[in-house]
Design a protein around this motif. Structure first.
Motif, PDB file in Angstrom:
ATOM      1  N   GLY A 105       8.704  14.423  -0.488  1.00 27.98           N
ATOM      2  CA  GLY A 105       9.521  13.210  -0.564  1.00 27.98           C
ATOM      3  C   GLY A 105       9.070  12.097   0.513  1.00 27.98           C
ATOM      4  O   GLY A 105       9.791  11.019   0.717  1.00 27.98           O
ATOM      5  N   SER A 106       8.387  12.621   1.422  1.00 34.36           N
ATOM      6  CA  SER A 106       8.089  11.582   2.771  1.00 34.36           C
ATOM      7  C   SER A 106       6.850  10.659   2.524  1.00 34.36           C
ATOM      8  O   SER A 106       6.171  10.744   1.225  1.00 34.36           O
ATOM      9  CB  SER A 106       7.576  12.552   3.791  1.00 34.36           C
ATOM     10  N   GLN A 107       6.739   9.839   3.381  1.00 34.29           N
ATOM     11  CA  GLN A 107       5.608   8.676   3.012  1.00 34.29           C
ATOM     12  C   GLN A 107       4.323   9.612   3.140  1.00 34.29           C
ATOM     13  O   GLN A 107       3.457   9.416   2.261  1.00 34.29           O
ATOM     14  CB  GLN A 107       5.681   7.868   4.193  1.00 34.29           C
ATOM     15  N   ALA A 108       4.208  10.576   3.978  1.00 35.85           N
ATOM     16  CA  ALA A 108       2.810  11.297   3.995  1.00 35.85           C
ATOM     17  C   ALA A 108       2.616  12.158   2.576  1.00 35.85           C
ATOM     18  O   ALA A 108       1.605  12.124   2.174  1.00 35.85           O
ATOM     19  CB  ALA A 108       2.851  12.657   5.098  1.00 35.85           C
ATOM     20  N   ASP A 109       3.722  12.759   2.013  1.00 35.22           N
ATOM     21  CA  ASP A 109       3.830  13.291   0.587  1.00 35.22           C
ATOM     22  C   ASP A 109       3.367  12.407  -0.509  1.00 35.22           C
ATOM     23  O   ASP A 109       2.464  12.669  -1.005  1.00 35.22           O
ATOM     24  CB  ASP A 109       4.999  13.945   0.534  1.00 35.22           C
ATOM     25  N   PHE A 110       3.782  11.052  -0.189  1.00 34.50           N
ATOM     26  CA  PHE A 110       3.474  10.073  -1.147  1.00 34.50           C
ATOM     27  C   PHE A 110       1.926   9.824  -1.179  1.00 34.50           C
ATOM     28  O   PHE A 110       1.247   9.707  -2.113  1.00 34.50           O
ATOM     29  CB  PHE A 110       4.393   8.608  -0.881  1.00 34.50           C
ATOM     30  N   VAL A 111       1.509   9.487   0.098  1.00 32.61           N
ATOM     31  CA  VAL A 111       0.241   9.126   0.163  1.00 32.61           C
ATOM     32  C   VAL A 111      -1.090  10.433  -0.226  1.00 32.61           C
ATOM     33  O   VAL A 111      -1.887  10.136  -0.760  1.00 32.61           O
ATOM     34  CB  VAL A 111      -0.165   8.991   1.910  1.00 32.61           C
ATOM     35  N   ALA A 112      -0.319  11.625  -0.012  1.00 34.76           N
ATOM     36  CA  ALA A 112      -1.143  12.758  -0.166  1.00 34.76           C
ATOM     37  C   ALA A 112      -1.275  12.960  -1.853  1.00 34.76           C
ATOM     38  O   ALA A 112      -2.295  13.259  -2.362  1.00 34.76           O
ATOM     39  CB  ALA A 112      -0.728  14.097   0.411  1.00 34.76           C
ATOM     40  N   LYS A 113      -0.059  12.604  -2.277  1.00 31.74           N
ATOM     41  CA  LYS A 113      -0.009  12.895  -4.138  1.00 31.74           C
ATOM     42  C   LYS A 113      -0.715  11.552  -4.700  1.00 31.74           C
ATOM     43  O   LYS A 113      -1.394  12.023  -5.822  1.00 31.74           O
ATOM     44  CB  LYS A 113       1.315  12.993  -4.550  1.00 31.74           C
ATOM     45  N   MET A 114      -0.812  10.508  -4.101  1.00 31.81           N
ATOM     46  CA  MET A 114      -1.371   9.313  -4.833  1.00 31.81           C
ATOM     47  C   MET A 114      -2.854   9.426  -4.707  1.00 31.81           C
ATOM     48  O   MET A 114      -3.638   8.898  -5.571  1.00 31.81           O
ATOM     49  CB  MET A 114      -0.710   7.991  -3.971  1.00 31.81           C
ATOM     50  N   MET A 115      -3.369  10.108  -3.584  1.00 33.69           N
ATOM     51  CA  MET A 115      -4.872  10.074  -3.484  1.00 33.69           C
ATOM     52  C   MET A 115      -5.569   9.039  -3.758  1.00 33.69           C
ATOM     53  O   MET A 115      -6.254   8.632  -4.364  1.00 33.69           O
ATOM     54  CB  MET A 115      -5.380  11.242  -4.283  1.00 33.69           C
ATOM     55  N   GLY A 116      -4.930   7.893  -2.960  1.00 32.15           N
ATOM     56  CA  GLY A 116      -5.756   6.537  -3.091  1.00 32.15           C
ATOM     57  C   GLY A 116      -4.865   5.680  -4.125  1.00 32.15           C
ATOM     58  O   GLY A 116      -4.882   4.500  -4.052  1.00 32.15           O
ATOM     59  N   ALA A 117      -3.834   6.096  -4.733  1.00 31.07           N
ATOM     60  CA  ALA A 117      -3.374   5.221  -5.845  1.00 31.07           C
ATOM     61  C   ALA A 117      -2.168   4.654  -5.302  1.00 31.07           C
ATOM     62  O   ALA A 117      -1.282   4.025  -6.178  1.00 31.07           O
ATOM     63  CB  ALA A 117      -2.874   6.107  -7.019  1.00 31.07           C
ATOM     64  N   ASP A 118      -1.884   4.743  -3.947  1.00 27.64           N
ATOM     65  CA  ASP A 118      -0.891   3.929  -3.327  1.00 27.64           C
ATOM     66  C   ASP A 118      -1.136   2.602  -3.060  1.00 27.64           C
ATOM     67  O   ASP A 118      -0.375   1.633  -2.846  1.00 27.64           O
ATOM     68  CB  ASP A 118      -0.493   4.405  -2.060  1.00 27.64           C
ATOM     69  N   THR A 119      -2.535   2.156  -3.294  1.00 28.53           N
ATOM     70  CA  THR A 119      -3.165   1.000  -3.272  1.00 28.53           C
ATOM     71  C   THR A 119      -3.931   0.289  -4.489  1.00 28.53           C
ATOM     72  O   THR A 119      -4.348   1.148  -4.962  1.00 28.53           O
ATOM     73  CB  THR A 119      -4.234   0.664  -2.020  1.00 28.53           C
ATOM     74  N   ILE A 120      -3.424  -0.870  -4.885  1.00 26.89           N
ATOM     75  CA  ILE A 120      -3.999  -1.446  -5.908  1.00 26.89           C
ATOM     76  C   ILE A 120      -4.924  -2.697  -5.546  1.00 26.89           C
ATOM     77  O   ILE A 120      -4.631  -3.387  -4.574  1.00 26.89           O
ATOM     78  CB  ILE A 120      -3.078  -1.730  -7.282  1.00 26.89           C
ATOM     79  N   TYR A 121      -6.049  -3.101  -6.168  1.00 29.53           N
ATOM     80  CA  TYR A 121      -6.799  -4.065  -5.643  1.00 29.53           C
ATOM     81  C   TYR A 121      -6.811  -5.163  -6.950  1.00 29.53           C
ATOM     82  O   TYR A 121      -6.930  -4.955  -7.921  1.00 29.53           O
ATOM     83  CB  TYR A 121      -8.385  -3.433  -5.652  1.00 29.53           C
ATOM     84  N   PHE A 122      -7.357  -6.646  -6.341  1.00 29.10           N
ATOM     85  CA  PHE A 122      -7.312  -7.860  -7.065  1.00 29.10           C
ATOM     86  C   PHE A 122      -8.450  -8.458  -6.907  1.00 29.10           C
ATOM     87  O   PHE A 122      -9.376  -8.455  -5.941  1.00 29.10           O
ATOM     88  CB  PHE A 122      -6.176  -8.533  -6.864  1.00 29.10           C
ATOM     89  N   ASP A 123      -8.889  -9.043  -7.991  1.00 30.00           N
ATOM     90  CA  ASP A 123     -10.156 -10.003  -8.161  1.00 30.00           C
ATOM     91  C   ASP A 123      -9.661 -11.044  -7.076  1.00 30.00           C
ATOM     92  O   ASP A 123      -8.484 -11.638  -6.882  1.00 30.00           O
ATOM     93  CB  ASP A 123     -10.459 -10.540  -9.304  1.00 30.00           C
ATOM     94  N   THR A 124     -10.831 -12.123  -6.814  1.00 29.63           N
ATOM     95  CA  THR A 124     -10.535 -13.422  -6.023  1.00 29.63           C
ATOM     96  C   THR A 124      -9.592 -14.443  -6.761  1.00 29.63           C
ATOM     97  O   THR A 124      -9.591 -14.413  -8.075  1.00 29.63           O
ATOM     98  CB  THR A 124     -11.647 -13.980  -5.657  1.00 29.63           C
ATOM     99  N   ASP A 125      -8.504 -14.642  -5.925  1.00 26.83           N
ATOM    100  CA  ASP A 125      -7.374 -15.575  -6.468  1.00 26.83           C
ATOM    101  C   ASP A 125      -6.805 -14.882  -7.604  1.00 26.83           C
ATOM    102  O   ASP A 125      -6.120 -15.698  -8.558  1.00 26.83           O
ATOM    103  CB  ASP A 125      -8.092 -16.915  -6.893  1.00 26.83           C
ATOM    104  N   LYS A 126      -6.622 -13.923  -7.912  1.00 33.92           N
ATOM    105  CA  LYS A 126      -5.883 -12.860  -9.305  1.00 33.92           C
ATOM    106  C   LYS A 126      -4.715 -12.121  -8.507  1.00 33.92           C
ATOM    107  O   LYS A 126      -4.794 -11.743  -7.312  1.00 33.92           O
ATOM    108  CB  LYS A 126      -6.860 -12.284 -10.068  1.00 33.92           C
ATOM    109  N   TYR A 127      -3.779 -12.014  -9.559  1.00 39.95           N
ATOM    110  CA  TYR A 127      -2.660 -11.126  -9.099  1.00 39.95           C
ATOM    111  C   TYR A 127      -2.275 -10.358 -10.405  1.00 39.95           C
ATOM    112  O   TYR A 127      -1.381  -9.729 -10.624  1.00 39.95           O
ATOM    113  CB  TYR A 127      -1.681 -11.873  -8.507  1.00 39.95           C
ATOM    114  N   ASP A 128      -3.244 -10.430 -11.618  1.00 36.36           N
ATOM    115  CA  ASP A 128      -2.987  -9.361 -12.641  1.00 36.36           C
ATOM    116  C   ASP A 128      -3.308  -8.154 -12.566  1.00 36.36           C
ATOM    117  O   ASP A 128      -3.991  -7.828 -11.972  1.00 36.36           O
ATOM    118  CB  ASP A 128      -3.762 -10.126 -14.066  1.00 36.36           C
ATOM    119  N   ILE A 129      -2.577  -7.238 -13.183  1.00 38.39           N
ATOM    120  CA  ILE A 129      -2.599  -5.786 -13.191  1.00 38.39           C
ATOM    121  C   ILE A 129      -3.658  -5.241 -14.559  1.00 38.39           C
ATOM    122  O   ILE A 129      -3.333  -5.498 -15.317  1.00 38.39           O
ATOM    123  CB  ILE A 129      -1.273  -5.096 -13.631  1.00 38.39           C
ATOM    124  N   ASP A 130      -4.907  -4.779 -13.779  1.00 43.91           N
ATOM    125  CA  ASP A 130      -5.892  -4.407 -14.816  1.00 43.91           C
ATOM    126  C   ASP A 130      -5.529  -2.782 -14.943  1.00 43.91           C
ATOM    127  O   ASP A 130      -4.645  -2.365 -14.785  1.00 43.91           O
ATOM    128  CB  ASP A 130      -7.172  -4.592 -14.450  1.00 43.91           C
TER     129      ASP A 130
END
Length: 180
Positions: free
Chosen positions: A61-86
């Motif tokens: 339940g800690s931030q470290a647990d969250f980051v470990a379980k997400m394996m990179g899925a704690d961050t999402i990326y966007f195209d230039t000038d976009k904010y849509d969820i792909d």
């Protein structure tokens, strides 16, 4: 007063008594060899006690647990000038929602970020739209809105330095951080 002959005789007899006492003391310490010798020492053995095992890895339940379980899925990326969820973002946010459902008392902040291009005001507004897009998608997956907050950092907190497409792509993101 005693004669020097008498003092010398007393001194000699005292010295003789000391020598005799010392000889007796040394002879009393003399040991005889035992009838049987002890066995040769083998390899050293030590007694170890095992401490109670500590849980390995981050605290559930800690931030470290969250980051470990997400394996990179704690961050999402966007195209230039976009904010849509792909579709890749949807998969990452679904993983985040699953973790959040497992820890119903945890709250998160979703940070919106942009690359260095554009004005400060434009990027703050775009970062806010990106953070809100991620927040709204998590809400659509059943996460209570009261557990989610957003903040926009615009272009102020880049993770990649550089003025090229590779750096810009890494900086156009929304990052989910646990706050309690």
């Amino acid at each position: 007063m005693p004669s020097s002959h008498t003092i010398s005789r007393h001194t000699r007899s005292g010295a003789a008594a000391l020598l005799l006492a010392g000889a007796l003391a040394v002879s009393a310490c003399k040991t005889t060899a035992p009838a049987e010798l002890p066995p040769e020492p083998g390899p050293a053995t030590t007694t170890t006690t095992t401490a109670p095992s500590q849980p390995s890895g981050p605290i559930a339940g800690s931030q470290a647990d969250f980051v470990a379980k997400m394996m990179g899925a704690d961050t999402i990326y966007f195209d230039t000038d976009k904010y849509d969820i792909d579709s890749m973002d949807q998969a990452a946010l679904a993983k985040q929602a699953q973790w959040l459902m497992q820890y119903p008392n945890k709250r998160v902040t979703i940070e919106g970020h942009c690359d260095e291009r554009g004005t400060r005001e434009y990027n703050l507004a775009l970062g806010e739209r990106r953070a809100n897009a991620a927040k709204n998608y998590l809400i659509s997956l059943g996460v209570d809105a009261s557990r989610l907050s957003t903040v926009s950092y615009g272009k102020e907190r880049p993770v990649a330095l550089g003025s090229n497409e590779q750096a810009w792509a890494q900086n156009r993101r929304a990052v989910t951080i646990t706050i309690d």
